[in-house]
Scaffold this active site. Structure first.
Site, short mmCIF file in Angstrom:
data_model
loop_
_atom_site.label_atom_id
_atom_site.label_comp_id
_atom_site.label_asym_id
_atom_site.label_seq_id
_atom_site.Cartn_x
_atom_site.Cartn_y
_atom_site.Cartn_z
N GLU A 50 19.03 6.51 -13.17
CA GLU A 50 19.38 5.16 -13.65
C GLU A 50 20.34 5.18 -14.84
O GLU A 50 21.13 4.25 -15.02
CB GLU A 50 18.11 4.39 -14.02
CG GLU A 50 17.25 4.01 -12.84
CD GLU A 50 16.20 5.05 -12.47
OE1 GLU A 50 15.33 4.77 -11.62
OE2 GLU A 50 16.25 6.16 -13.06
N PHE A 112 1.03 -1.01 -13.04
CA PHE A 112 1.81 0.17 -12.66
C PHE A 112 3.31 -0.08 -12.86
O PHE A 112 3.85 -1.08 -12.40
CB PHE A 112 1.53 0.53 -11.19
CG PHE A 112 2.32 1.70 -10.69
CD1 PHE A 112 2.13 2.97 -11.20
CD2 PHE A 112 3.29 1.52 -9.70
CE1 PHE A 112 2.87 4.05 -10.73
CE2 PHE A 112 4.03 2.59 -9.23
CZ PHE A 112 3.82 3.86 -9.74
N GLN A 113 3.96 0.82 -13.56
CA GLN A 113 5.39 0.77 -13.86
C GLN A 113 5.77 -0.51 -14.62
O GLN A 113 6.82 -1.10 -14.40
CB GLN A 113 6.24 0.92 -12.59
CG GLN A 113 6.17 2.33 -12.01
CD GLN A 113 7.20 2.60 -10.94
OE1 GLN A 113 7.65 1.69 -10.24
NE2 GLN A 113 7.59 3.85 -10.79
N LYS A 162 8.66 -9.28 -9.67
CA LYS A 162 8.76 -9.09 -8.22
C LYS A 162 8.44 -10.37 -7.44
O LYS A 162 9.09 -10.66 -6.42
CB LYS A 162 7.84 -7.97 -7.77
CG LYS A 162 8.04 -7.60 -6.30
CD LYS A 162 7.31 -6.34 -5.90
CE LYS A 162 7.61 -6.00 -4.43
NZ LYS A 162 6.97 -4.73 -4.01
N MET A 479 30.90 20.86 -30.90
CA MET A 479 31.00 20.12 -32.16
C MET A 479 29.84 20.46 -33.08
O MET A 479 30.00 20.52 -34.31
CB MET A 479 31.06 18.62 -31.90
CG MET A 479 31.45 17.80 -33.11
SD MET A 479 33.09 18.25 -33.76
CE MET A 479 34.16 17.30 -32.68
#
Length: 572
Positions: A50, A112-113, A162, A479
């Site tokens: 993602e 959940f999630q 959802k 760097m």
């Protein structure tokens, strides 16, 4: 027509003219993905993480000026995207991020999630929404695109439970042509009185400098800037984000300024008596020690964002407004003015600048038996004739690309300036290549950065993206190693990249072309071969001098006139 929430989202994207959505599916967004499956107008690009979805949308936006669109699921889908959202926020990139959320009845129950996406993203978005009613969905999407693309652009998150996208619940579809928001009214025009005041000061300047940033690129004001600079015969320096807005080969260009800016740009900033800042935010990488910043200058600041004015450096003449419109009005006032720039003073100023230029501050050893990273970027510029879209990751390679690839046009240099995000380069290139399928797109990266999103090589093979990856492999986090050499007595704590994959074999395992180059004499031929393969991704693993540093360099707490210079740089 009556549509479900999932179909409304897709139809809104169509009505906004969206062509590509970058994302990754999950339970909370499956209704939306099913709606995407049942149409052909909006193409979904399946990334492998993602974070890459957000970076790809970001790259697409930077290369086109259109808002990038992201679709991710709830919980870890949203949190994985946060780095990409913050990257876009720091560089003012227009983006709309659709995140799934658990169903409305279970929000707050640690389902959940479930995460508080609105709370998590609040510090790194221009605005965010939680959709609570299906009837608000279309208008919320319209508001998100409006906010993301107007005023100072930025990412907007829409968190969608959802149940809002349930295919069994349908309502009449209406997408508003425009929206009005009482609390959000971006400035449409700069104050003419302030513009006239600024021009009067500019005409009296003896040592003027234009300092311009990403705001010029974002507002497509390159031509307006170029016309004004050339009409006045003033020198111009640009930030890392502003490169290309004024042509890199232009006679007025002093090079990039700031921590790794050129000697002539930084010295001109330190000595200027009138600084015209346009679409820049006076960040710490540009200003150095604020108390020593432009000590003798009257400062004019043009910016769309009023909160940027006098935020870090106090300015004398603020002009809040769209950069393009302000520059256009400024040129009109200049052309109509009885006063002209001070010719003799300007001639003396340019004489001083030419002395600083004679320092040749970007000099490097051209007889080295090792490949110098600067040389690799120069060769890439020659082979691509300066026409490539160049993305980069973050570190030494980013600075070498900025210094040695001469950008003639805006929106060709795509990099993470404000947040400094390693892993940005490859997924950003995916977005650029999707936006410009026939263009040459190159990633300049290091062996540390590329591994953070290297799985996107799979995305590239899936969508036939012929990106060219130029890996400047020095075996270090370059760097970090440079800072440790300068300020930590060469104690290279955890900056050595002694364990890396065989990049050629890894690239080939994904179905792409891998190449390795170890000698300077082989570089040009290999680079020509790589870029001649128009329909293949080529990964060039170029072994470069592990001890090469980026010069000039301004250390933290120092002023523009206090620079580390490369060995051999001296006034002629």
């Amino acid at each position: 027509m009556e549509l479900s929430g999932g179909d409304i989202i897709v139809q809104c994207l169509k009505d906004e003219g969206v062509e590509h959505v970058f994302g990754y599916p999950g339970g909370a967004v499956l209704h939306i993905y099913d709606a995407i499956f049942r149409q052909k107008d909006v193409q979904h690009i399946l990334v492998r993480h993602e974070q890459a979805a957000a970076h790809a949308a970001d790259g697409y936006a930077r290369a086109t000026g259109k808002p990038g669109v992201v679709l991710v699921t709830s919980g870890p889908g949203a949190t994985n995207a946060v780095t990409g959202i913050a990257t876009a926020y720091m560089d003012s990139i227009p983006m709309v991020v659709l995140t799934g959320q658990v169903p409305t009845p279970v929000i707050g129950s640690d389902a959940f999630q479930e995460v508080d996406t609105v709370g998590i993203t609040r510090p790194c978005v221009k605005h965010n929404f939680l959709v609570k009613r299906l009837e608000d969905l279309a208008e919320t999407i319209k508001k998100a695109f409006f906010i993301a693309t107007t005023g100072r652009p930025g990412p907007v998150v829409i968190d969608i439970p959802k149940d809002i996208t349930d295919p069994g619940i349908k309502i009449p579809y209406h997408y508003p042509a425009k929206v009005k928001m009482r609390s959000y009214n971006p400035v449409a025009k700069g104050h003419l009185g302030q513009i006239k005041k600024a021009v009067k000061i500019m005409m009296e300047a003896e040592r003027p400098v234009f300092y311009t940033g990403g705001g010029v690129v974002l507002d497509d004001a390159s031509k307006n800037l170029t016309d004004l600079v050339e009409a006045l015969n003033f020198p111009i320096t640009q930030t890392l984000m502003g490169l290309g807005a004024y042509p890199g080969s232009g006679k007025h260009f002093l090079g990039m300024l700031g921590m790794h800016g050129t000697y002539e740009a930084n010295m001109a900033m330190h000595e200027t008596d009138v600084l015209i800042a346009v679409g820049a935010r006076f960040d710490d990488r540009v200003t150095g020690h604020v108390k020593q910043f432009c000590p003798d200058a009257t400062i004019i600041h043009v910016d769309i964002d009023p909160s940027s004015i006098s935020k870090n450096v106090r300015v004398d003449v603020p002009i809040v407004g769209p950069v393009k419109q302000v520059l256009r009005d400024m040129l009109k006032v200049v052309n109509e003015s009885d006063k002209k720039p001070k010719k003799q003073a300007l001639a003396k100023w340019w004489e001083q600048i030419e002395k600083w230029r004679s320092m040749d501050c970007l000099k490097f050893d051209r007889k080295s038996k090792l490949i110098k990273p600067q040389y690799a970027v120069e060769v890439m510029h020659q082979v691509t004739k300066g026409e490539a879209f160049v993305t980069s990751d973050v570190g030494q390679h980013q600075m070498f690309a900025a210094q040695f690839y001469q950008f003639e046009k805006p929106r060709r240099w795509i990099n993470s300036g404000g947040l400094g995000t390693m892993g940005f380069g490859l997924p950003a290139a995916i977005g650029v290549q999707m936006a410009h399928p026939k263009a040459t797109v190159a990633v300049v990266t290091g062996e540390s950065s590329i591994q953070m999103c290297i799985q996107e090589l799979a995305t590239c093979i899936q969508y036939d993206l012929p990106i060219k990856i130029i890996l400047l492999n020095n075996g270090y986090m370059g760097m970090v190693r440079q800072w440790q050499e300068f300020f930590y007595d060469s104690r290279y704590s955890q900056s050595t990249m002694s364990v890396t994959p065989d990049f050629v074999k890894l690239t080939e395992s994904y179905g792409h072309v891998g190449m390795r180059v170890e000698k300077p004499k082989d570089l040009e031929g290999a680079m020509k071969e790589a870029f001649s393969l128009k329909d293949r991704l080529v990964f060039m693993d170029i072994k470069v001098d592990p001890e090469e540093n980026v010069y000039p360099m301004i250390a933290a707490g120092k002023g523009h006139h206090e620079m580390y210079l490369s060995p051999g740089s001296e006034l002629v």
